[in-house]
Enzyme design. Structure first.
Site, PDB file in Angstrom:
ATOM      1  N   GLU A  27     -64.726  -2.722  -3.648  1.00 59.28           N
ATOM      2  CA  GLU A  27     -65.259  -3.964  -4.188  1.00 59.28           C
ATOM      3  C   GLU A  27     -65.984  -4.706  -3.069  1.00 59.28           C
ATOM      4  O   GLU A  27     -66.266  -5.888  -3.178  1.00 59.28           O
ATOM      5  CB  GLU A  27     -64.142  -4.806  -4.790  1.00 59.28           C
TER       6      GLU A  27
ATOM      7  N   CYS B  20     -59.286  -4.101  -7.087  1.00 63.46           N
ATOM      8  CA  CYS B  20     -58.399  -3.213  -6.313  1.00 63.46           C
ATOM      9  C   CYS B  20     -57.986  -1.963  -7.078  1.00 63.46           C
ATOM     10  O   CYS B  20     -57.235  -1.138  -6.554  1.00 63.46           O
ATOM     11  CB  CYS B  20     -57.154  -3.966  -5.866  1.00 63.46           C
TER      12      CYS B  20
ATOM     13  N   HIS C  63     -49.309  -2.409  -5.667  1.00 62.15           N
ATOM     14  CA  HIS C  63     -50.479  -2.983  -4.997  1.00 62.15           C
ATOM     15  C   HIS C  63     -49.968  -4.184  -4.184  1.00 62.15           C
ATOM     16  O   HIS C  63     -49.224  -5.020  -4.717  1.00 62.15           O
ATOM     17  CB  HIS C  63     -51.510  -3.436  -6.034  1.00 62.15           C
TER      18      HIS C  63
HETATM   19  P1  HMG Z   1     -50.681 -21.164  -1.348  1.00 60.56           P
HETATM   20  O1  HMG Z   1     -50.843 -21.906  -2.591  1.00 60.56           O
HETATM   21  O2  HMG Z   1     -51.219 -21.776  -0.100  1.00 60.56           O
HETATM   22  O3  HMG Z   1     -49.172 -20.833  -1.054  1.00 60.56           O
HETATM   23  O4  HMG Z   1     -51.371 -19.737  -1.456  1.00 60.56           O
HETATM   24  P2  HMG Z   1     -47.867 -21.288  -1.859  1.00 60.56           P
HETATM   25  O5  HMG Z   1     -47.714 -22.747  -1.792  1.00 60.56           O
HETATM   26  O6  HMG Z   1     -47.810 -20.615  -3.194  1.00 60.56           O
HETATM   27  O7  HMG Z   1     -46.767 -20.634  -0.914  1.00 60.56           O
HETATM   28  C1  HMG Z   1     -46.674 -19.259  -0.760  1.00 60.56           C
HETATM   29  C2  HMG Z   1     -45.211 -18.884  -0.626  1.00 60.56           C
HETATM   30  O8  HMG Z   1     -44.717 -19.393   0.622  1.00 60.56           O
HETATM   31  C3  HMG Z   1     -44.331 -19.511  -1.718  1.00 60.56           C
HETATM   32  O9  HMG Z   1     -43.329 -18.537  -2.025  1.00 60.56           O
HETATM   33  C4  HMG Z   1     -43.688 -20.699  -0.993  1.00 60.56           C
HETATM   34  O10 HMG Z   1     -42.449 -21.091  -1.540  1.00 60.56           O
HETATM   35  C5  HMG Z   1     -43.507 -20.113   0.402  1.00 60.56           C
HETATM   36  P3  HMG Z   1     -42.971 -18.242  -3.579  1.00 60.56           P
HETATM   37  O11 HMG Z   1     -42.462 -19.530  -4.116  1.00 60.56           O
HETATM   38  O12 HMG Z   1     -44.275 -17.818  -4.235  1.00 60.56           O
HETATM   39  O13 HMG Z   1     -41.994 -17.152  -3.509  1.00 60.56           O
HETATM   40  N1  HMG Z   1     -43.386 -21.113   1.467  1.00 60.56           N
HETATM   41  C6  HMG Z   1     -42.537 -20.970   2.496  1.00 60.56           C
HETATM   42  N2  HMG Z   1     -41.617 -20.016   2.803  1.00 60.56           N
HETATM   43  C7  HMG Z   1     -40.905 -20.167   3.948  1.00 60.56           C
HETATM   44  N3  HMG Z   1     -41.031 -21.241   4.784  1.00 60.56           N
HETATM   45  C8  HMG Z   1     -41.916 -22.209   4.515  1.00 60.56           C
HETATM   46  C9  HMG Z   1     -42.719 -22.106   3.326  1.00 60.56           C
HETATM   47  N4  HMG Z   1     -43.673 -22.880   2.764  1.00 60.56           N
HETATM   48  C10 HMG Z   1     -44.079 -22.258   1.619  1.00 60.56           C
HETATM   49  N5  HMG Z   1     -42.028 -23.245   5.352  1.00 60.56           N
HETATM   50  C11 HMG Z   1     -51.734 -17.602  -2.522  1.00 60.56           C
HETATM   51  C12 HMG Z   1     -50.736 -18.491  -1.794  1.00 60.56           C
HETATM   52  C13 HMG Z   1     -51.148 -16.200  -2.626  1.00 60.56           C
HETATM   53  C14 HMG Z   1     -52.002 -18.163  -3.920  1.00 60.56           C
HETATM   54  C15 HMG Z   1     -53.074 -17.553  -1.695  1.00 60.56           C
HETATM   55  O14 HMG Z   1     -52.840 -16.971  -0.437  1.00 60.56           O
HETATM   56  C16 HMG Z   1     -54.186 -16.780  -2.383  1.00 60.56           C
HETATM   57  O15 HMG Z   1     -54.920 -17.318  -3.211  1.00 60.56           O
HETATM   58  N6  HMG Z   1     -54.364 -15.441  -2.024  1.00 60.56           N
HETATM   59  C17 HMG Z   1     -55.398 -14.613  -2.645  1.00 60.56           C
HETATM   60  C18 HMG Z   1     -55.049 -14.180  -4.047  1.00 60.56           C
HETATM   61  C19 HMG Z   1     -53.947 -13.162  -4.112  1.00 60.56           C
HETATM   62  O16 HMG Z   1     -53.613 -12.498  -3.144  1.00 60.56           O
HETATM   63  N7  HMG Z   1     -53.387 -12.933  -5.328  1.00 60.56           N
HETATM   64  C20 HMG Z   1     -52.357 -11.948  -5.530  1.00 60.56           C
HETATM   65  C21 HMG Z   1     -52.320 -11.393  -6.958  1.00 60.56           C
HETATM   66  S1  HMG Z   1     -53.913 -10.831  -7.512  1.00 60.56           S
HETATM   67  C22 HMG Z   1     -54.165  -9.340  -6.656  1.00 60.56           C
HETATM   68  O17 HMG Z   1     -53.261  -8.802  -6.077  1.00 60.56           O
HETATM   69  C23 HMG Z   1     -55.561  -8.763  -6.647  1.00 60.56           C
HETATM   70  C24 HMG Z   1     -56.290  -8.902  -5.328  1.00 60.56           C
HETATM   71  O18 HMG Z   1     -55.780  -7.988  -4.392  1.00 60.56           O
HETATM   72  C25 HMG Z   1     -57.805  -8.694  -5.519  1.00 60.56           C
HETATM   73  C26 HMG Z   1     -58.319  -7.478  -6.251  1.00 60.56           C
HETATM   74  O19 HMG Z   1     -57.723  -6.925  -7.176  1.00 60.56           O
HETATM   75  O20 HMG Z   1     -59.423  -7.109  -5.913  1.00 60.56           O
HETATM   76  C27 HMG Z   1     -56.138 -10.277  -4.736  1.00 60.56           C
END
Ligand code: HMG
Length: 405
Positions: free
Chosen positions: A82, A114, A245
């Site tokens: 991609e 992906c 994945h």
């Molecule tokens: P965010 O909103 O900044 O993070 O972005 P958050 O607030 O959701 O926190 C992340 C985690 O850290 C949470 O854990 C928090 O609790 C924890 P969860 O509740 O989810 O288990 N946290 C802490 N833990 C320990 N100590 C602390 C602390 N503070 C918070 N102090 C997000 C996170 C993944 C949304 C962002 O990075 C993002 O947008 N990433 C890109 C999208 C992505 O990877 N999506 C995954 C699913 S889609 C997919 O896999 C396809 C893809 O690969 C693309 C394709 O197919 O081509 C992306």
């Protein structure tokens, strides 16, 4: 039924990386959020001389060498990506030349975020099963650079890498089970990469929900087709490891909890123990390169084959591939007796150059702008003069690549 599957795997990544802790500190975020909350350790960063093509060629060469396979035996090359480099000309065309493949080899590109390489893998499996490959082999390569941009929520989930998969009727590494298939496809706007920009647009939390919905949809479809074909229910004890994945390590945890829930296991302690046993040991490589998009499921497989192939002989593993947008597939694979031993990739990960945040930002910007016309790079300026395949820039609208002898 004939056994077909993966004969070899090869992996390649970028030369530089940053630690995820350094990134968190630079962004004023508690490092535990990225390390524990997302489950990441390091992130690979490409230089302008490393692109989808060079990483794909390097991974392809590595897969051929790992199983001592003659390139002339390949008559199908599919690159799933991609991170395209042209609207018309496929990455596969350049890789075909760089690897010296036969002029009688098909070379094409597949795309569905992906999932692209998994689609290629399944087409190659069907081809091998049908007998049309007539003793020849297929080379499927997943190659990507994940870009979200500086200061975005997705920034700690970037990465770069390629994984090459050789498919044949001599599955020395992994037999792909074809008795049942679990397919799920649904048009959602969770993540996409518009033509006018290089960085992904993502609705992060929605993308996590879409991924989990896709596990449910594909697993249920797989179960229905299994029941129809063999009248058999799956017991978790039939599966030695569950691979997913992996956009970031914690996603594999969320995925496994959903998987267990679908199997009927909802006791939290049992589920956590199960995750520690069947999933966590195979996340290390991904946690050290970041999201390699199309290749990430297969990087986890590479990790498993390096660390546990001997003890897994004769055992089945589950594999879940997710591509945003979305398309997903759940399938099973079995490790054969006397499975091929792959070289450990840790020495290469350890030998990468660790850069600081200023250099990371310089590399990110240079890499994003690397495709402009009449911009030629000197590999030594970027510390990659010894890479086996190098992108030199675009001259007279033509991409320039060199291959070191
Ligand atoms: P965010 O909103 O900044 O993070 O972005 P958050 O607030 O959701 O926190 C992340 C985690 O850290 C949470 O854990 C928090 O609790 C924890 P969860 O509740 O989810 O288990 N946290 C802490 N833990 C320990 N100590 C602390 C602390 N503070 C918070 N102090 C997000 C996170 C993944 C949304 C962002 O990075 C993002 O947008 N990433 C890109 C999208 C992505 O990877 N999506 C995954 C699913 S889609 C997919 O896999 C396809 C893809 O690969 C693309 C394709 O197919 O081509 C992306």
């Amino acid at each position: 039924m004939r056994k077909v599957g993966i004969e070899s795997l090869g992996f390649a990544t970028a030369k530089n990386h940053i630690t995820i802790e350094d990134l968190a500190i630079a962004r004023g975020v508690n490092p535990e959020k990225y390390v524990i909350g997302l489950g990441q350790k390091e992130m690979a960063i490409a230089t302008p001389c490393e692109d989808t093509v060079t990483m794909a060629a390097q991974a392809g060469l590595c897969a051929l060498q790992n199983a001592d396979i003659d390139p002339t035996s390949i008559d199908l090359l599919i690159v799933g990506t991609e991170t395209g480099i042209d609207h018309s000309k496929p990455v596969a065309s350049y890789v075909h030349e760089l690897l010296g493949l036969s002029t009688n080899c098909r070379a094409i590109e597949t795309k569905h975020a992906c999932y692209g390489a998994t689609g290629g893998l399944q087409f190659a499996i069907d081809r091998a099963l049908s007998g049309r490959s007539r003793g020849k082999k297929s080379l499927i390569i997943a190659s990507d650079i994940a870009r979200y941009g500086i200061g975005t929520a997705g920034e700690p989930t970037q990465g770069a890498g390629a994984i090459a998969i050789i498919v044949s009727d001599e599955p020395r590494l992994v037999i792909i089970e074809t008795g049942a298939e679990g397919i799920y496809s649904n048009q959602v706007m969770d993540f996409w990469r518009p033509l006018y920009r290089k960085e992904a647009v993502v609705d992060g939390h929605f993308s996590i929900q879409c991924y989990l919905d896709a596990i449910e949809g594909s697993y249920k479809n797989w179960q229905q087709s299994l029941v129809k074909s063999e009248n058999k229910q799956l017991a978790l004890t039939d599966i030695a490891a569950c691979l997913y994945h992996i956009p970031f390590g914690k996603m594999a945890n969320k995925a496994h909890m959903k998987h267990l829930d679908l199997i009927g296991i909802n006791d939290k302690n049992v589920a956590n123990e199960d995750y520690t046993l069947r999933v966590a040991p195979y996340l290390e490589f991904c946690s050290r390169v970041g999201n390699v998009y199309t290749g990430s499921l297969f990087l986890s497989l590479y990790n498993l084959m390096v660390d546990a192939s001997k003890s897994f002989e004769g055992k089945s593993i589950s594999m879940f591939s997710y591509g945003s947008g979305c398309m997903a597939e759940y399938f099973l694979a079995t490790i054969p007796q006397n499975a091929l031993k792959l070289p450990d990739f840790r020495p290469i990960l350890d030998s990468r150059t660790q850069v600081d945040i200023n250099e990371y930002e310089r590399l990110l910007i240079a890499n994003t702008n690397a495709d402009q016309n009449d911009r030629v790079f000197k590999p030594e300026d970027w510390g990659v003069a010894e890479n086996p395949f190098i992108f030199l820039g675009v001259n007279d609208h033509k991409r320039q690549y060199i291959k070191l002898p």
